[in-house]
Design a protein around this motif. Structure first.
Motif, PDB file in Angstrom:
ATOM      1  N   GLY A 127       0.786  -1.228   0.000  1.00 28.88           N
ATOM      2  CA  GLY A 127       0.000   0.000   0.000  1.00 28.88           C
ATOM      3  C   GLY A 127       0.816   1.275   0.000  1.00 28.88           C
ATOM      4  O   GLY A 127       0.333   2.326   0.444  1.00 28.88           O
ATOM      5  N   LYS A 128       2.048   1.221  -0.520  1.00 28.84           N
ATOM      6  CA  LYS A 128       2.938   2.377  -0.479  1.00 28.84           C
ATOM      7  C   LYS A 128       2.977   3.162  -1.785  1.00 28.84           C
ATOM      8  O   LYS A 128       3.724   4.136  -1.902  1.00 28.84           O
ATOM      9  N   MET A 129       2.209   2.765  -2.778  1.00 27.50           N
ATOM     10  CA  MET A 129       2.329   3.392  -4.095  1.00 27.50           C
ATOM     11  C   MET A 129       1.980   4.877  -4.072  1.00 27.50           C
ATOM     12  O   MET A 129       2.691   5.706  -4.645  1.00 27.50           O
ATOM     13  N   ASP A 130       0.893   5.241  -3.432  1.00 25.90           N
ATOM     14  CA  ASP A 130       0.500   6.652  -3.414  1.00 25.90           C
ATOM     15  C   ASP A 130       1.555   7.509  -2.731  1.00 25.90           C
ATOM     16  O   ASP A 130       1.882   8.610  -3.207  1.00 25.90           O
ATOM     17  N   ALA A 131       2.097   7.015  -1.620  1.00 29.22           N
ATOM     18  CA  ALA A 131       3.115   7.778  -0.914  1.00 29.22           C
ATOM     19  C   ALA A 131       4.380   7.900  -1.753  1.00 29.22           C
ATOM     20  O   ALA A 131       5.008   8.962  -1.806  1.00 29.22           O
ATOM     21  N   ALA A 144       2.009  12.233  -5.742  1.00 29.73           N
ATOM     22  CA  ALA A 144       1.209  13.081  -6.631  1.00 29.73           C
ATOM     23  C   ALA A 144       0.871  14.435  -6.003  1.00 29.73           C
ATOM     24  O   ALA A 144       0.643  15.411  -6.718  1.00 29.73           O
ATOM     25  N   LEU A 145       0.866  14.522  -4.682  1.00 34.65           N
ATOM     26  CA  LEU A 145       0.492  15.762  -4.006  1.00 34.65           C
ATOM     27  C   LEU A 145       1.705  16.609  -3.598  1.00 34.65           C
ATOM     28  O   LEU A 145       1.551  17.618  -2.908  1.00 34.65           O
ATOM     29  N   TRP A 146       2.903  16.229  -4.018  1.00 36.58           N
ATOM     30  CA  TRP A 146       4.125  16.952  -3.659  1.00 36.58           C
ATOM     31  C   TRP A 146       4.377  18.049  -4.676  1.00 36.58           C
ATOM     32  O   TRP A 146       4.751  17.792  -5.810  1.00 36.58           O
ATOM     33  N   ASP A 147       4.159  19.308  -4.282  1.00 34.09           N
ATOM     34  CA  ASP A 147       4.456  20.444  -5.160  1.00 34.09           C
ATOM     35  C   ASP A 147       5.938  20.436  -5.524  1.00 34.09           C
ATOM     36  O   ASP A 147       6.802  20.310  -4.639  1.00 34.09           O
ATOM     37  N   HIS A 148       6.235  20.578  -6.811  1.00 36.05           N
ATOM     38  CA  HIS A 148       7.604  20.615  -7.328  1.00 36.05           C
ATOM     39  C   HIS A 148       8.339  19.292  -7.117  1.00 36.05           C
ATOM     40  O   HIS A 148       9.564  19.258  -7.100  1.00 36.05           O
ATOM     41  N   GLY A 149       7.583  18.209  -6.970  1.00 34.53           N
ATOM     42  CA  GLY A 149       8.193  16.914  -6.684  1.00 34.53           C
ATOM     43  C   GLY A 149       8.559  16.143  -7.941  1.00 34.53           C
ATOM     44  O   GLY A 149       8.809  16.709  -9.001  1.00 34.53           O
TER      45      GLY A 149
END
Length: 202
Positions: free
Chosen positions: A144-148, A152-157
């Protein structure tokens, strides 16, 4: 927009990236001139300078360069990016390194061409990026670590996710050859990052 920096200190990833970088740098023999493509907050450039290297570099983050100069006002780091004509501005170098940068760039072929342009004919480049491979991706999916991980929510990531195969293909397209690959940060199959050593194709 650029990656955001909070200070001029090393990041956690430097604990496993710097030993691989220094291992390869030491193979080059006597310290000389080096270029840091994506120098961030200057912490790696300072570490290289402490080992005797004369480092120049650029980063699109004015904030990162500001922190770098606060730590070392004499350091030759500037605001700029891999989309600029850096060879015309800085020349060519026996060593070019770029740690944890290529996963942030929108046009990786432009980045690779700039990397090549900065290298002397007999020069070496060292590039790192987070590692991706079948077994690591499978483990992340099952736990279950794919989203982390894909942030996707990391600005400038991270916007590109590389495997050894795809990153090798990128560099081969512009005339670079991968000579060694280090997988670092965990056991190789679950590595956090990979460090590629490159030279010009002969």
């Amino acid at each position: 927009m650029a990656y955001q920096w909070l200070d001029g200190e090393h990041c956690d990833s430097h604990d496993y990236l710097l030993p691989a970088l220094f291992q390869e740098v030491d193979l080059l023999g006597e310290a000389g001139r080096a270029f840091d493509l994506g120098c961030g907050n200057g912490s790696i450039a300072r570490a290289m300078k402490a080992r005797g290297w004369e480092v120049s570099g650029v980063d699109p983050s004015a904030e990162g360069v500001k922190f770098a100069r606060q730590k070392d006002p004499e350091i030759d780091l500037h605001t700029g990016s891999a989309y600029d004509d850096l060879q015309a501005r800085f020349g060519r170098f026996p060593l070019v390194y770029s740690l944890e940068v290529v996963e942030h760039v929108y046009a990786p072929r432009d980045y690779a061409k700039t990397l090549l342009s900065l290298m002397q004919d007999d020069g070496v480049a060292i590039v790192s990026t987070p590692y991706h491979g079948y077994w690591k991706n499978l483990v992340m999916s099952l736990t279950g670590k794919m989203d982390a991980h894909f942030t996707a929510l990391w600005d400038h990531g991270h916007i590109k996710f590389w495997s050894v195969k795809t990153l090798t293909q990128l560099f081969e397209e512009v005339g670079l050859e991968v000579t060694r690959v280090h997988r670092v940060g965990r056991i190789p199959v679950l590595a956090k990052s990979m460090v590629l050593v490159l030279k010009r194709k002969t």
